[in-house]
Design a protein around this motif. Sequence first.
Motif, short mmCIF file in Angstrom:
data_model
loop_
_atom_site.label_atom_id
_atom_site.label_comp_id
_atom_site.label_asym_id
_atom_site.label_seq_id
_atom_site.Cartn_x
_atom_site.Cartn_y
_atom_site.Cartn_z
N ASN A 1 -20.00 -17.42 -60.33
CA ASN A 1 -20.56 -16.46 -61.29
C ASN A 1 -21.90 -15.97 -60.75
OD1 ASN A 1 -18.55 -16.49 -63.21
ND2 ASN A 1 -19.48 -18.12 -64.42
N CYS A 2 -21.87 -15.14 -59.73
CA CYS A 2 -23.10 -14.81 -59.00
C CYS A 2 -23.24 -13.29 -58.83
CB CYS A 2 -23.09 -15.45 -57.62
SG CYS A 2 -22.84 -17.25 -57.63
N TYR A 3 -24.50 -12.84 -58.89
CA TYR A 3 -24.80 -11.42 -58.75
C TYR A 3 -26.12 -11.25 -58.00
CZ TYR A 3 -21.50 -11.20 -62.64
OH TYR A 3 -20.40 -11.35 -63.43
N ASP A 4 -26.22 -10.15 -57.29
CA ASP A 4 -27.49 -9.74 -56.71
C ASP A 4 -28.24 -8.95 -57.77
OD1 ASP A 4 -27.14 -10.81 -54.06
OD2 ASP A 4 -25.66 -9.23 -53.74
N VAL A 5 -29.34 -9.51 -58.27
CA VAL A 5 -30.03 -8.91 -59.41
C VAL A 5 -31.52 -8.72 -59.13
CG1 VAL A 5 -28.41 -9.82 -61.12
CG2 VAL A 5 -30.38 -11.21 -60.44
N PRO A 6 -32.14 -7.75 -59.80
CA PRO A 6 -33.59 -7.56 -59.64
C PRO A 6 -34.37 -8.70 -60.27
CG PRO A 6 -32.74 -6.15 -61.39
CD PRO A 6 -31.54 -6.77 -60.73
N ARG B 1 -32.65 -11.12 -55.83
CA ARG B 1 -32.07 -12.33 -55.24
C ARG B 1 -30.67 -12.52 -55.80
NH1 ARG B 1 -32.55 -17.20 -58.48
NH2 ARG B 1 -32.50 -18.44 -56.57
N ARG B 2 -29.89 -13.31 -55.09
CA ARG B 2 -28.55 -13.65 -55.56
C ARG B 2 -28.69 -14.83 -56.52
NH1 ARG B 2 -23.75 -11.95 -54.95
NH2 ARG B 2 -21.88 -13.27 -55.05
N ALA B 3 -28.21 -14.64 -57.73
CA ALA B 3 -28.37 -15.66 -58.78
C ALA B 3 -27.02 -15.95 -59.42
CB ALA B 3 -29.36 -15.16 -59.84
N CYS B 4 -26.80 -17.22 -59.71
CA CYS B 4 -25.56 -17.67 -60.33
C CYS B 4 -25.87 -18.24 -61.70
CB CYS B 4 -24.87 -18.72 -59.47
SG CYS B 4 -24.59 -18.20 -57.75
N MET C 1 -36.15 -18.34 -59.63
CA MET C 1 -35.87 -18.91 -60.95
C MET C 1 -34.39 -18.74 -61.26
SD MET C 1 -37.81 -18.15 -64.51
CE MET C 1 -39.34 -18.56 -63.72
N PRO C 2 -33.64 -19.79 -61.61
CA PRO C 2 -32.19 -19.72 -61.71
C PRO C 2 -31.67 -19.07 -62.97
CG PRO C 2 -32.93 -21.92 -62.22
CD PRO C 2 -34.14 -21.15 -61.82
N ALA C 3 -32.48 -18.82 -63.95
CA ALA C 3 -32.02 -18.16 -65.17
C ALA C 3 -33.16 -17.29 -65.69
CB ALA C 3 -31.60 -19.17 -66.23
N LEU C 4 -32.81 -16.24 -66.40
CA LEU C 4 -33.80 -15.26 -66.79
C LEU C 4 -34.91 -15.85 -67.64
CD1 LEU C 4 -34.68 -12.29 -66.93
CD2 LEU C 4 -33.31 -12.11 -69.00
N PHE C 5 -36.14 -15.76 -67.15
CA PHE C 5 -37.33 -16.10 -67.93
C PHE C 5 -37.23 -17.48 -68.58
CE2 PHE C 5 -36.82 -11.36 -68.60
CZ PHE C 5 -37.61 -11.03 -67.52
N ARG C 6 -36.70 -18.48 -67.84
CA ARG C 6 -36.51 -19.81 -68.43
C ARG C 6 -37.82 -20.40 -68.92
NH1 ARG C 6 -32.39 -23.15 -67.48
NH2 ARG C 6 -31.23 -21.22 -67.66
N ALA C 7 -38.87 -20.27 -68.11
CA ALA C 7 -40.16 -20.81 -68.54
C ALA C 7 -40.71 -20.04 -69.73
CB ALA C 7 -41.16 -20.76 -67.37
N ALA C 8 -40.50 -18.73 -69.75
CA ALA C 8 -40.98 -17.93 -70.89
C ALA C 8 -40.27 -18.35 -72.16
CB ALA C 8 -40.76 -16.45 -70.62
N GLU C 9 -38.98 -18.61 -72.08
CA GLU C 9 -38.22 -19.04 -73.24
C GLU C 9 -38.76 -20.37 -73.78
OE1 GLU C 9 -33.61 -18.84 -73.82
OE2 GLU C 9 -34.10 -20.65 -72.72
N ALA C 10 -39.03 -21.30 -72.86
CA ALA C 10 -39.56 -22.59 -73.29
C ALA C 10 -40.95 -22.46 -73.88
CB ALA C 10 -39.57 -23.55 -72.11
N LEU C 11 -41.77 -21.58 -73.30
CA LEU C 11 -43.10 -21.35 -73.85
C LEU C 11 -43.02 -20.78 -75.26
CD1 LEU C 11 -44.94 -19.93 -70.74
CD2 LEU C 11 -45.63 -21.94 -72.04
#
Length: 428
Positions: free
Chosen positions: A416-421, A391-394, A1-11
Amino acid sequence: MPALFRAAEALLVAALLTVATACGSRLPEGAFETSRAPGEGAREPVRVGVITSATSPVGGAAFDGPGQGARAYFDALNARGGLDGRRVEVITCDDGGSGAGNNECVHRLVEEKKVFALVATTVLDYAAASRVSRAGVPDIGGQPIGPAYDTYPHLYGIYGSQAPRTGGEPGWDGVLYGGTEVYRWFKRAEGARTAAVVSYNQASSAAYARLITRGLEAEGYRVVSEQLDFALPNFRAVAADIGRSGADLVFDALDAHGNAQLCEAMDEVGTRVTAKVTNVQNWNSAVPREYKDAPGCRNALWVTGSSRNHEDTGHPAVREFRQAVRGKEVSQWQLEGWAAAMWFTDAAKSCAGNLTRACVERYLNRPEPYTARGLLLPVSYRPLDEPPASRRACLSVARWQDGRGWVTQGGDMNRNCYDVPQIPYRPQ
């Protein structure tokens, strides 16, 4: 998922709207529009469907942006001769923001009009997602308002997915995962250490706030939780508490109206923060109007997302988009709808004149990520049997500044990328 909790935000948006306003199943008389151009020529046009919740309880501006962008792209494509010499005929349907309306739209477009594909779907309740999947109709570049694009085959949301998508539970046995790249960015780039999280005392809002809190805590933030009464919210009291807490950032689990009221209250009580972080739905040129009574907070608005800032007109793909929508209010969702139409077109062109759904889906499922000429962070649909622990996420980051609009921060989004949990959550 490319951004934190994108589906949760939309829900969350969907849940708050359902609580605030009853969704009817009425379809307006103008729900089914077919764009036609004179002189179609001898070749059969390629029919695509665009479903939006234009008359949803929250209003057309919230959900029509991706469809507007897709239609603008297809208009420009047809002006250049169409798709391998065939005009793209766009058939739109407004589902009214209800499950019944959504089923009716899918019936009309998929079963009656026989559209080849759906593009830039943006609906409050994608109740007919399973019907689209069973019909084998590619749904390309839709906005993930709900877990459908992490659940069903043949559905390809604009942000990609690594979930198995077998048609059963969403994600991995009903669990989705989101990264902490947003919080990592503000910590590294702006030195943020304390964050306020504002929610309503309503189940979906509170649940989403807990997800934000988990992500912030995973990145080492001190978190200040604030809750508003959903029926009688005291924004001034919460704004004052945020000021006393010394928060660097403000995140929220509120609707758009609540966001604006919170900003006004922050200005009224003199609360200043490094960033009032909003989402891609609010990444538009209407900020001066929507936040007209909150100039201080307005100039502290930041947004993060997975697509290139629509103000970056130095980029050729953004410039082409802006020329096509010249004279209109511009939004990031329009740009993403434009990118969705481009994705469909590139997939169709890969078929070299022998256009089939199987060929289009081979392109969508290819190993190489898709970027829409640099408008999107790399999008792929390569399923993983097990969810990744990290994963590496930008991310794309922009800040509102009066007189300049949305100004890109942190350089190019692909760096703008980081290895994040990856943090687990259940979407429903």
